[in-house]
Design a protein around this motif. Structure first.
Motif, PDB file in Angstrom:
ATOM      1  N   GLU A  29     -30.688   8.185 -18.187  1.00  0.00           N
ATOM      2  CA  GLU A  29     -31.129   9.438 -18.801  1.00  0.00           C
ATOM      3  C   GLU A  29     -31.816  10.402 -17.835  1.00  0.00           C
ATOM      4  O   GLU A  29     -31.827  11.610 -18.078  1.00  0.00           O
ATOM      5  CB  GLU A  29     -32.072   9.141 -19.971  1.00  0.00           C
ATOM      6  N   VAL A  30     -32.416   9.891 -16.746  1.00  0.00           N
ATOM      7  CA  VAL A  30     -33.160  10.784 -15.854  1.00  0.00           C
ATOM      8  C   VAL A  30     -32.206  11.671 -15.052  1.00  0.00           C
ATOM      9  O   VAL A  30     -31.019  11.375 -14.907  1.00  0.00           O
ATOM     10  CB  VAL A  30     -34.064   9.985 -14.887  1.00  0.00           C
ATOM     11  N   ASP A  31     -32.773  12.756 -14.523  1.00  0.00           N
ATOM     12  CA  ASP A  31     -31.980  13.661 -13.689  1.00  0.00           C
ATOM     13  C   ASP A  31     -31.797  13.118 -12.280  1.00  0.00           C
ATOM     14  O   ASP A  31     -30.737  13.296 -11.669  1.00  0.00           O
ATOM     15  CB  ASP A  31     -32.665  15.033 -13.615  1.00  0.00           C
ATOM     16  N   THR A  32     -32.828  12.482 -11.774  1.00  0.00           N
ATOM     17  CA  THR A  32     -32.814  12.003 -10.390  1.00  0.00           C
ATOM     18  C   THR A  32     -33.472  10.632 -10.292  1.00  0.00           C
ATOM     19  O   THR A  32     -34.456  10.361 -10.969  1.00  0.00           O
ATOM     20  CB  THR A  32     -33.562  12.981  -9.456  1.00  0.00           C
ATOM     21  N   ILE A  33     -32.925   9.783  -9.421  1.00  0.00           N
ATOM     22  CA  ILE A  33     -33.513   8.484  -9.121  1.00  0.00           C
ATOM     23  C   ILE A  33     -33.952   8.495  -7.664  1.00  0.00           C
ATOM     24  O   ILE A  33     -33.146   8.742  -6.760  1.00  0.00           O
ATOM     25  CB  ILE A  33     -32.505   7.337  -9.350  1.00  0.00           C
ATOM     26  N   LEU A  34     -35.238   8.254  -7.441  1.00  0.00           N
ATOM     27  CA  LEU A  34     -35.770   8.157  -6.080  1.00  0.00           C
ATOM     28  C   LEU A  34     -35.660   6.712  -5.626  1.00  0.00           C
ATOM     29  O   LEU A  34     -36.171   5.804  -6.283  1.00  0.00           O
ATOM     30  CB  LEU A  34     -37.232   8.596  -6.044  1.00  0.00           C
ATOM     31  N   ALA A  35     -34.999   6.485  -4.492  1.00  0.00           N
ATOM     32  CA  ALA A  35     -34.729   5.128  -4.037  1.00  0.00           C
ATOM     33  C   ALA A  35     -35.271   4.896  -2.640  1.00  0.00           C
ATOM     34  O   ALA A  35     -35.188   5.768  -1.777  1.00  0.00           O
ATOM     35  CB  ALA A  35     -33.222   4.859  -4.055  1.00  0.00           C
ATOM     36  N   GLU A  36     -35.817   3.717  -2.426  1.00  0.00           N
ATOM     37  CA  GLU A  36     -36.310   3.339  -1.104  1.00  0.00           C
ATOM     38  C   GLU A  36     -35.161   3.308  -0.103  1.00  0.00           C
ATOM     39  O   GLU A  36     -35.291   3.768   1.027  1.00  0.00           O
ATOM     40  CB  GLU A  36     -36.990   1.966  -1.195  1.00  0.00           C
ATOM     41  N   ASP A  37     -34.027   2.747  -0.498  1.00  0.00           N
ATOM     42  CA  ASP A  37     -32.812   2.726   0.318  1.00  0.00           C
ATOM     43  C   ASP A  37     -31.645   3.069  -0.606  1.00  0.00           C
ATOM     44  O   ASP A  37     -31.297   2.280  -1.481  1.00  0.00           O
ATOM     45  CB  ASP A  37     -32.618   1.352   0.957  1.00  0.00           C
ATOM     46  N   THR A  38     -31.067   4.234  -0.412  1.00  0.00           N
ATOM     47  CA  THR A  38     -30.007   4.688  -1.318  1.00  0.00           C
ATOM     48  C   THR A  38     -28.782   3.785  -1.274  1.00  0.00           C
ATOM     49  O   THR A  38     -28.033   3.694  -2.258  1.00  0.00           O
ATOM     50  CB  THR A  38     -29.596   6.132  -0.991  1.00  0.00           C
ATOM     51  N   ARG A  39     -28.576   3.097  -0.152  1.00  0.00           N
ATOM     52  CA  ARG A  39     -27.414   2.191  -0.063  1.00  0.00           C
ATOM     53  C   ARG A  39     -27.593   0.999  -1.003  1.00  0.00           C
ATOM     54  O   ARG A  39     -26.671   0.638  -1.742  1.00  0.00           O
ATOM     55  CB  ARG A  39     -27.232   1.715   1.378  1.00  0.00           C
ATOM     56  N   ASN A  40     -28.784   0.402  -0.983  1.00  0.00           N
ATOM     57  CA  ASN A  40     -29.042  -0.740  -1.869  1.00  0.00           C
ATOM     58  C   ASN A  40     -29.009  -0.331  -3.334  1.00  0.00           C
ATOM     59  O   ASN A  40     -28.376  -0.974  -4.172  1.00  0.00           O
ATOM     60  CB  ASN A  40     -30.406  -1.359  -1.544  1.00  0.00           C
ATOM     61  N   THR A  41     -29.728   0.759  -3.646  1.00  0.00           N
ATOM     62  CA  THR A  41     -29.778   1.207  -5.046  1.00  0.00           C
ATOM     63  C   THR A  41     -28.415   1.701  -5.495  1.00  0.00           C
ATOM     64  O   THR A  41     -28.046   1.536  -6.670  1.00  0.00           O
ATOM     65  CB  THR A  41     -30.830   2.316  -5.204  1.00  0.00           C
ATOM     66  N   GLY A  42     -27.643   2.300  -4.587  1.00  0.00           N
ATOM     67  CA  GLY A  42     -26.298   2.766  -4.933  1.00  0.00           C
ATOM     68  C   GLY A  42     -25.413   1.640  -5.443  1.00  0.00           C
ATOM     69  O   GLY A  42     -24.622   1.833  -6.373  1.00  0.00           O
ATOM     70  N   LYS A  43     -25.559   0.454  -4.859  1.00  0.00           N
ATOM     71  CA  LYS A  43     -24.774  -0.702  -5.308  1.00  0.00           C
ATOM     72  C   LYS A  43     -25.174  -1.100  -6.731  1.00  0.00           C
ATOM     73  O   LYS A  43     -24.322  -1.447  -7.559  1.00  0.00           O
ATOM     74  CB  LYS A  43     -24.987  -1.878  -4.357  1.00  0.00           C
ATOM     75  N   LEU A  44     -26.489  -1.041  -7.005  1.00  0.00           N
ATOM     76  CA  LEU A  44     -26.981  -1.379  -8.344  1.00  0.00           C
ATOM     77  C   LEU A  44     -26.451  -0.385  -9.374  1.00  0.00           C
ATOM     78  O   LEU A  44     -25.972  -0.777 -10.450  1.00  0.00           O
ATOM     79  CB  LEU A  44     -28.507  -1.380  -8.349  1.00  0.00           C
ATOM     80  N   LEU A  45     -26.531   0.901  -9.045  1.00  0.00           N
ATOM     81  CA  LEU A  45     -26.068   1.932  -9.981  1.00  0.00           C
ATOM     82  C   LEU A  45     -24.560   1.820 -10.217  1.00  0.00           C
ATOM     83  O   LEU A  45     -24.096   2.000 -11.347  1.00  0.00           O
ATOM     84  CB  LEU A  45     -26.416   3.318  -9.432  1.00  0.00           C
ATOM     85  N   LYS A  46     -23.830   1.521  -9.172  1.00  0.00           N
ATOM     86  CA  LYS A  46     -22.375   1.371  -9.320  1.00  0.00           C
ATOM     87  C   LYS A  46     -22.043   0.193 -10.229  1.00  0.00           C
ATOM     88  O   LYS A  46     -21.145   0.282 -11.075  1.00  0.00           O
ATOM     89  CB  LYS A  46     -21.731   1.179  -7.951  1.00  0.00           C
ATOM     90  N   HIS A  47     -22.800  -0.909 -10.071  1.00  0.00           N
ATOM     91  CA  HIS A  47     -22.544  -2.091 -10.892  1.00  0.00           C
ATOM     92  C   HIS A  47     -22.741  -1.793 -12.371  1.00  0.00           C
ATOM     93  O   HIS A  47     -21.968  -2.266 -13.208  1.00  0.00           O
ATOM     94  CB  HIS A  47     -23.486  -3.227 -10.459  1.00  0.00           C
ATOM     95  N   PHE A  48     -23.769  -0.998 -12.688  1.00  0.00           N
ATOM     96  CA  PHE A  48     -24.064  -0.695 -14.084  1.00  0.00           C
ATOM     97  C   PHE A  48     -23.499   0.664 -14.525  1.00  0.00           C
ATOM     98  O   PHE A  48     -23.839   1.140 -15.609  1.00  0.00           O
ATOM     99  CB  PHE A  48     -25.582  -0.731 -14.315  1.00  0.00           C
ATOM    100  N   GLU A  49     -22.674   1.262 -13.672  1.00  0.00           N
ATOM    101  CA  GLU A  49     -21.979   2.522 -13.978  1.00  0.00           C
ATOM    102  C   GLU A  49     -22.968   3.632 -14.356  1.00  0.00           C
ATOM    103  O   GLU A  49     -22.774   4.353 -15.335  1.00  0.00           O
ATOM    104  CB  GLU A  49     -20.951   2.307 -15.091  1.00  0.00           C
ATOM    105  N   ILE A  50     -24.013   3.764 -13.560  1.00  0.00           N
ATOM    106  CA  ILE A  50     -25.032   4.792 -13.767  1.00  0.00           C
ATOM    107  C   ILE A  50     -24.725   5.970 -12.845  1.00  0.00           C
ATOM    108  O   ILE A  50     -24.555   5.785 -11.633  1.00  0.00           O
ATOM    109  CB  ILE A  50     -26.438   4.228 -13.497  1.00  0.00           C
ATOM    110  N   LYS A  51     -24.672   7.176 -13.398  1.00  0.00           N
ATOM    111  CA  LYS A  51     -24.225   8.357 -12.655  1.00  0.00           C
ATOM    112  C   LYS A  51     -25.353   9.289 -12.222  1.00  0.00           C
ATOM    113  O   LYS A  51     -25.100  10.330 -11.629  1.00  0.00           O
ATOM    114  CB  LYS A  51     -23.233   9.155 -13.517  1.00  0.00           C
ATOM    115  N   SER A  52     -26.597   8.949 -12.496  1.00  0.00           N
ATOM    116  CA  SER A  52     -27.707   9.842 -12.172  1.00  0.00           C
ATOM    117  C   SER A  52     -27.757  10.143 -10.674  1.00  0.00           C
ATOM    118  O   SER A  52     -27.362   9.318  -9.838  1.00  0.00           O
ATOM    119  CB  SER A  52     -29.041   9.219 -12.611  1.00  0.00           C
ATOM    120  N   ASN A  53     -28.269  11.329 -10.345  1.00  0.00           N
ATOM    121  CA  ASN A  53     -28.388  11.740  -8.946  1.00  0.00           C
ATOM    122  C   ASN A  53     -29.330  10.804  -8.195  1.00  0.00           C
ATOM    123  O   ASN A  53     -30.362  10.391  -8.718  1.00  0.00           O
ATOM    124  CB  ASN A  53     -28.920  13.178  -8.882  1.00  0.00           C
ATOM    125  N   LEU A  54     -28.978  10.476  -6.953  1.00  0.00           N
ATOM    126  CA  LEU A  54     -29.754   9.528  -6.145  1.00  0.00           C
ATOM    127  C   LEU A  54     -30.349  10.259  -4.949  1.00  0.00           C
ATOM    128  O   LEU A  54     -29.655  11.020  -4.254  1.00  0.00           O
ATOM    129  CB  LEU A  54     -28.847   8.388  -5.682  1.00  0.00           C
TER     130      LEU A  54
END
Length: 242
Positions: A29-54
């Motif tokens: 639901e959020v507009d943006t996700i702040l991530a410590e490492d976008t590569r690691n978090t990107g894998k998590l978001l892809k797994h759960f099909e989350i489209k929020s901006n990173l």
């Protein structure tokens, strides 16, 4: 009630099943996700099909990005903060942003969820009713001073440590404290190779010298035992002659 703008969202420390339904909803639901490492978090978001901006947010840039993030939050943007694994701010970036939001009157909502030290503490078999969390000790300056300060601590003590410094750390504690003090070492919590070893500081140092560890480490050490002085006889006997 004011509407939440910043969400602190724990992410799995190993097993992806540890993420909560609420965390998934917020990340979607959020507009943006702040991530410590976008590569690691990107894998998590892809797994759960989350489209929020990173967006990248880590220890090296958070001082520079806080003002801009506050402006966006004040304009109504919904932002979630995550770390590579576990609960943000606990030995991870995020404290500066959370503090700034509090000072600016921006509502922060922290979701409960995965963190490494709680299962390690529970699994240690050491007293968990009273404990202190020290996280990572300084690598060099102040390290020995901190170890000496903690020598008299009576509560169970929880540390984070890296695998390549673990044996040296256990040796340092054994030398500065009692070498027979009980402790446990947990690694790879919630992952396939999860392991907890229990023993004295000396025994654990010897074990991990022979079996070099891998993965994230949580060390739990019992507090200093205080010898209880024997109490005097609480019963007063009358003189038999009376």
């Amino acid at each position: 009630m004011e509407e939440t703008s910043l969400y602190i969202v724990p992410t799995p420390i190993g097993n992806l099943e540890d993420i909560t339904a609420r965390a998934l909803r917020v990340l979607n639901e959020v507009d943006t996700i702040l991530a410590e490492d976008t590569r690691n978090t990107g894998k998590l978001l892809k797994h759960f099909e989350i489209k929020s901006n990173l967006q990248s947010h880590h220890a090296f840039n958070e001082h520079k990005t806080v003002e801009g993030l506050l402006n966006r939050l004040q304009k109504g943007e919904k932002i979630a903060l995550v770390s590579d694994a576990g609960t943000p701010v606990i030995s991870d970036p995020g404290y500066i942003l959370v503090r700034a939001c509090g000072e600016a009157g921006i509502k922060v909502e922290t979701l409960p969820g995965a963190t490494a030290f709680v299962p390690a503490l529970v699994n240690s078999g050491l007293p968990s009713d009273r404990f202190i969390f020290e996280g990572f000790l300084p690598h060099k300056k102040g390290r020995q001073t901190k170890i000496q300060e903690l020598a008299e601590e009576q509560r169970t003590i929880v540390f984070y440590e890296s695998p390549h410094r673990l044996v040296k750390f256990l040796d340092q504690l054994a030398e500065a404290w009692e070498s027979d003090r009980k402790a446990s070492v947990s690694r790879e919590i919630s992952k396939f190779h999860e392991e907890t070893q229990r023993g004295t500081l000396e025994e654990l140092a010897a074990y991990y010298t022979e079996h070099p560890p891998k993965g994230e480490i949580v060390v739990v050490v019992e507090g200093k035992k205080i010898e209880k002085k024997p109490k005097g006889n609480k019963y007063k006997y009358k003189d038999q002659d009376q």
